[in-house]
Design a protein around this motif. Structure first.
Motif, PDB file in Angstrom:
ATOM      1  N   GLN A   1       0.816  -1.216   0.000  1.00 34.31           N
ATOM      2  CA  GLN A   1       0.000   0.000   0.000  1.00 34.31           C
ATOM      3  C   GLN A   1       0.853   1.271   0.000  1.00 34.31           C
ATOM      4  OE1 GLN A   1      -3.747   0.968  -0.854  1.00 34.31           O
ATOM      5  NE2 GLN A   1      -3.128  -1.108  -0.320  1.00 34.31           N
ATOM      6  N   PRO A   2       2.015   1.311   0.679  1.00 35.33           N
ATOM      7  CA  PRO A   2       2.860   2.507   0.574  1.00 35.33           C
ATOM      8  C   PRO A   2       3.309   2.814  -0.845  1.00 35.33           C
ATOM      9  CG  PRO A   2       3.488   1.242   2.496  1.00 35.33           C
ATOM     10  CD  PRO A   2       2.524   0.382   1.718  1.00 35.33           C
ATOM     11  N   LEU A   3       3.391   1.792  -1.705  1.00 34.27           N
ATOM     12  CA  LEU A   3       3.724   2.064  -3.102  1.00 34.27           C
ATOM     13  C   LEU A   3       2.624   2.866  -3.768  1.00 34.27           C
ATOM     14  CD1 LEU A   3       5.433   1.769  -5.634  1.00 34.27           C
ATOM     15  CD2 LEU A   3       4.376  -0.477  -6.003  1.00 34.27           C
ATOM     16  N   ALA A   4       1.373   2.498  -3.509  1.00 34.72           N
ATOM     17  CA  ALA A   4       0.267   3.286  -4.056  1.00 34.72           C
ATOM     18  C   ALA A   4       0.303   4.706  -3.506  1.00 34.72           C
ATOM     19  CB  ALA A   4      -1.068   2.620  -3.733  1.00 34.72           C
ATOM     20  N   THR A   5       0.593   4.841  -2.212  1.00 31.98           N
ATOM     21  CA  THR A   5       0.708   6.178  -1.616  1.00 31.98           C
ATOM     22  C   THR A   5       1.754   6.993  -2.356  1.00 31.98           C
ATOM     23  OG1 THR A   5       0.060   5.333   0.557  1.00 31.98           O
ATOM     24  CG2 THR A   5       1.232   7.436   0.503  1.00 31.98           C
ATOM     25  N   ALA A   6       2.903   6.389  -2.651  1.00 34.63           N
ATOM     26  CA  ALA A   6       3.979   7.111  -3.327  1.00 34.63           C
ATOM     27  C   ALA A   6       3.598   7.491  -4.753  1.00 34.63           C
ATOM     28  CB  ALA A   6       5.240   6.255  -3.328  1.00 34.63           C
ATOM     29  N   LEU A   7       3.078   6.523  -5.511  1.00 33.89           N
ATOM     30  CA  LEU A   7       2.758   6.787  -6.911  1.00 33.89           C
ATOM     31  C   LEU A   7       1.666   7.841  -7.071  1.00 33.89           C
ATOM     32  CD1 LEU A   7       2.761   3.118  -8.263  1.00 33.89           C
ATOM     33  CD2 LEU A   7       4.413   4.904  -8.860  1.00 33.89           C
ATOM     34  N   PHE A   8       0.748   7.904  -6.108  1.00 33.32           N
ATOM     35  CA  PHE A   8      -0.395   8.820  -6.210  1.00 33.32           C
ATOM     36  C   PHE A   8      -0.217  10.072  -5.341  1.00 33.32           C
ATOM     37  CE2 PHE A   8      -1.910   5.000  -8.025  1.00 33.32           C
ATOM     38  CZ  PHE A   8      -2.950   5.331  -8.870  1.00 33.32           C
ATOM     39  N   ALA A   9       0.964  10.241  -4.733  1.00 36.69           N
ATOM     40  CA  ALA A   9       1.183  11.368  -3.814  1.00 36.69           C
ATOM     41  C   ALA A   9       0.875  12.699  -4.505  1.00 36.69           C
ATOM     42  CB  ALA A   9       2.618  11.352  -3.316  1.00 36.69           C
ATOM     43  N   SER A  10      -0.082  13.442  -3.947  1.00 38.15           N
ATOM     44  CA  SER A  10      -0.495  14.704  -4.571  1.00 38.15           C
ATOM     45  C   SER A  10      -1.026  15.686  -3.535  1.00 38.15           C
ATOM     46  CB  SER A  10      -1.559  14.445  -5.648  1.00 38.15           C
ATOM     47  OG  SER A  10      -2.740  13.909  -5.073  1.00 38.15           O
ATOM     48  N   SER A  11      -0.409  15.688  -2.347  1.00 34.79           N
ATOM     49  CA  SER A  11      -0.872  16.606  -1.301  1.00 34.79           C
ATOM     50  C   SER A  11       0.304  17.289  -0.622  1.00 34.79           C
ATOM     51  CB  SER A  11      -1.735  15.854  -0.281  1.00 34.79           C
ATOM     52  OG  SER A  11      -1.153  14.613   0.097  1.00 34.79           O
ATOM     53  N   PRO A  12       1.076  18.091  -1.398  1.00 30.96           N
ATOM     54  CA  PRO A  12       2.268  18.724  -0.844  1.00 30.96           C
ATOM     55  C   PRO A  12       2.045  20.119  -0.261  1.00 30.96           C
ATOM     56  CG  PRO A  12       2.243  19.064  -3.202  1.00 30.96           C
ATOM     57  CD  PRO A  12       0.989  18.269  -2.867  1.00 30.96           C
ATOM     58  N   PHE A  13       0.797  20.618  -0.286  1.00 36.21           N
ATOM     59  CA  PHE A  13       0.524  21.981   0.179  1.00 36.21           C
ATOM     60  C   PHE A  13      -0.485  21.986   1.317  1.00 36.21           C
ATOM     61  CE2 PHE A  13       1.207  22.343  -4.495  1.00 36.21           C
ATOM     62  CZ  PHE A  13       2.443  22.997  -4.457  1.00 36.21           C
ATOM     63  N   THR A  14      -0.265  22.851   2.275  1.00 38.04           N
ATOM     64  CA  THR A  14      -1.232  23.130   3.326  1.00 38.04           C
ATOM     65  C   THR A  14      -1.366  24.635   3.466  1.00 38.04           C
ATOM     66  OG1 THR A  14      -0.584  21.124   4.527  1.00 38.04           O
ATOM     67  CG2 THR A  14      -1.836  22.769   5.758  1.00 38.04           C
ATOM     68  N   GLU A  15      -2.591  25.115   3.338  1.00 39.25           N
ATOM     69  CA  GLU A  15      -2.900  26.536   3.499  1.00 39.25           C
ATOM     70  C   GLU A  15      -1.983  27.428   2.661  1.00 39.25           C
ATOM     71  OE1 GLU A  15      -3.225  27.368   7.709  1.00 39.25           O
ATOM     72  OE2 GLU A  15      -4.478  25.575   8.008  1.00 39.25           O
ATOM     73  N   GLY A  16      -1.743  26.970   1.404  1.00 46.84           N
ATOM     74  CA  GLY A  16      -1.053  27.796   0.429  1.00 46.84           C
ATOM     75  C   GLY A  16       0.444  27.655   0.383  1.00 46.84           C
ATOM     76  N   LYS A  17       1.025  26.815   1.240  1.00 48.89           N
ATOM     77  CA  LYS A  17       2.475  26.682   1.299  1.00 48.89           C
ATOM     78  C   LYS A  17       2.882  25.212   1.265  1.00 48.89           C
ATOM     79  CE  LYS A  17       3.108  31.135   2.110  1.00 48.89           C
ATOM     80  NZ  LYS A  17       3.725  32.007   1.083  1.00 48.89           N
ATOM     81  N   PRO A  18       4.096  24.910   0.784  1.00 48.42           N
ATOM     82  CA  PRO A  18       4.578  23.535   0.887  1.00 48.42           C
ATOM     83  C   PRO A  18       4.597  23.088   2.345  1.00 48.42           C
ATOM     84  CG  PRO A  18       5.946  24.781  -0.635  1.00 48.42           C
ATOM     85  CD  PRO A  18       5.037  25.779   0.025  1.00 48.42           C
TER      86      PRO A  18
END
Length: 456
Positions: free
Chosen positions: A204-221
């Protein structure tokens, strides 16, 4: 999140442990009856100001649901408000802050899955265009605080919102600010379920890595590639985590039932109303010992409701749910079920995937799970990195899909749906890393550009 439909027929009471296990046993199906269920969530925003719309109002989430009924969807009400839709393509439902979800129908092929997703997205875009609403395909709201987000009128969410801060610091973020793609798959027998559970949980961590698309919080990395994945580490330890017992000898339906009996309850439904039972014991409920329902024992429907309230990255009901991926655009909606169908629905592929992970220790798996939200494909696995493993896993999935030989009218098999994942592995860059490159480059630090590039 599951949508409950009340029935006038009385649900049968649980009379023995066999009734608990029957839910899992009825999931056993011959291979010819295996199906693919795909769920995908997206964030709804107003096109003029990117605000998240409330339920009420001419441009609200309720109006969006109402607009979709022109396509043959039937409204599912709760306390007089439409909170979901049902139709030939499954169910449309709402997550706590209005994340819009299609829980697709059980389908035979990935070609059908992608056609279903296309129909759904065409429908929501048509209604969304009329209402001035757009749809964003990422794993977390990139620019919204909790306070800026609305709350949908579903009673179970009120219970969860009250309970979450008592057991973790990020549970409200999970509810309000995240979105996912999920795949639901069948099994032939208890032994087959165990094989599929172990392979899919380890990977499952492989799916997390391949689909990772949440690098921002409240407008900033935020320092993560999948902050959505990180959120689960501090949501509720009683109902999340890597589940070491899945890899122990003797794991099966009985052990899963014991796990679920120890997951604290959220609610029970009586007379169409949700009773707040947060934190109480289903085991005590079985004995008729709940103060809120004195002398009353649970029904099978109470048990199936309860099974939807644990949140590990693989979950067993009468099918297996793969829950590790961030939300994403249309191509990745099709790619996630392609990955898991390729690995789990062909015996040779399943055996090959197990060979890759069978010697991993529990510490290896825990370390990978801890690293992947920040490092994604750069996270370490025994003998290398997740990036190197990804190439092998995708080749196995591709072979599994080719062996299924489910062709469309053009004669293509299902392996083509893995193309977005092969592209990620070849580039070495996850969707999150590409967004970060854009943020530091052509976006010039303006995260709102994500609405232009990651909307459906």
């Amino acid at each position: 999140m599951s949508t409950r439909e009340d029935s006038e027929a009385a649900a049968p009471p649980i009379e023995s442990r066999a009734d608990l296990l029957a839910v899992f046993e009825k999931g056993c199906k011959p291979k010819t009856a295996w199906r693919i269920g795909t769920e995908h969530e997206k964030f709804v925003y107003r096109c003029d100001d990117h605000a998240a719309p409330p339920y009420e109002g001419e441009r609200g989430i309720g109006a969006l649901l109402e607009g979709l009924t022109r396509f043959g969807w039937t409204a599912i009400p709760e306390r007089g408000k439409t909170i979901a839709l049902k139709g030939d393509d499954g169910n449309v439902s709402l997550e706590p802050a209005g994340q819009f979800e299609l829980s697709g129908a059980p389908l035979e092929t990935l070609h059908q899955t992608c056609s279903e997703a296309q129909r759904h997205l065409a429908q929501v875009r048509e209604v969304g265009d009329e209402l001035g609403l757009g749809f964003l395909g990422v794993g977390m709201w990139p620019d919204k605080t909790r306070e800026e987000l609305p709350i949908m009128p579903k009673a179970r969410y009120g219970i969860m919102r009250n309970y979450m801060p008592k057991v973790g610091s990020l549970g409200l973020d999970m509810m309000l600010r995240t979105a996912t793609i999920q795949t639901n798959l069948d099994y032939a027998s208890e032994a087959d379920m165990v094989k599929k559970f172990r392979v899919s949980l380890a990977l499952q961590p492989l799916a997390t890595a391949l689909f990772a698309s949440s690098p921002f919080t409240e407008g900033k990395p935020n320092g993560y590639l999948s902050y959505r994945s990180h959120i689960w580490t501090d949501t509720d330890p009683d109902r999340t985590g890597m589940l070491p017992f899945v890899f122990e000898d003797g794991f099966g339906f009985e052990r899963w039932a014991d796990y679920m009996l120890d997951v604290p309850m959220y609610f029970a439904v009586r007379g169409g109303e949700y009773l707040d039972l947060a934190g109480q014991s289903f085991r005590r409920f079985l004995g008729g010992e709940l103060e809120a329902l004195p002398g009353e024992r649970p029904t099978v429907e109470d048990w199936t409701d309860h099974l939807s309230t644990s949140f590990p990255e693989v979950r067993l009901k009468s099918f297996l749910e793969m829950r590790g991926a961030d939300g994403g655009p249309w191509s990745r909606i099709c790619a996630l079920p392609a990955l898991w169908v390729g690995l789990l629905y062909d015996d040779t592929a399943l055996a090959a995937a197990w060979d890759l992970v069978k010697d991993w220790s529990l510490d290896d798996m825990a370390s990978l799970r801890a690293e992947v939200p920040k490092l994604a494909l750069k996270a370490g696995v025994p003998g290398g990195t997740l990036h190197g493993l990804a190439k092998e896993v995708l080749r196995i999935a591709e072979a599994g899909l080719s062996a299924r030989a489910r062709l469309n009218t053009a004669g293509d098999n299902e392996a083509g749906f893995l193309a977005p994942l092969f592209e990620i592995v070849e580039s070495g860059k996850t969707p999150a890393e590409r967004m970060l490159d854009a943020y530091h480059g052509r976006w010039n630090g303006d995260v709102t550009k994500v609405y232009e590039e990651e909307s459906f």
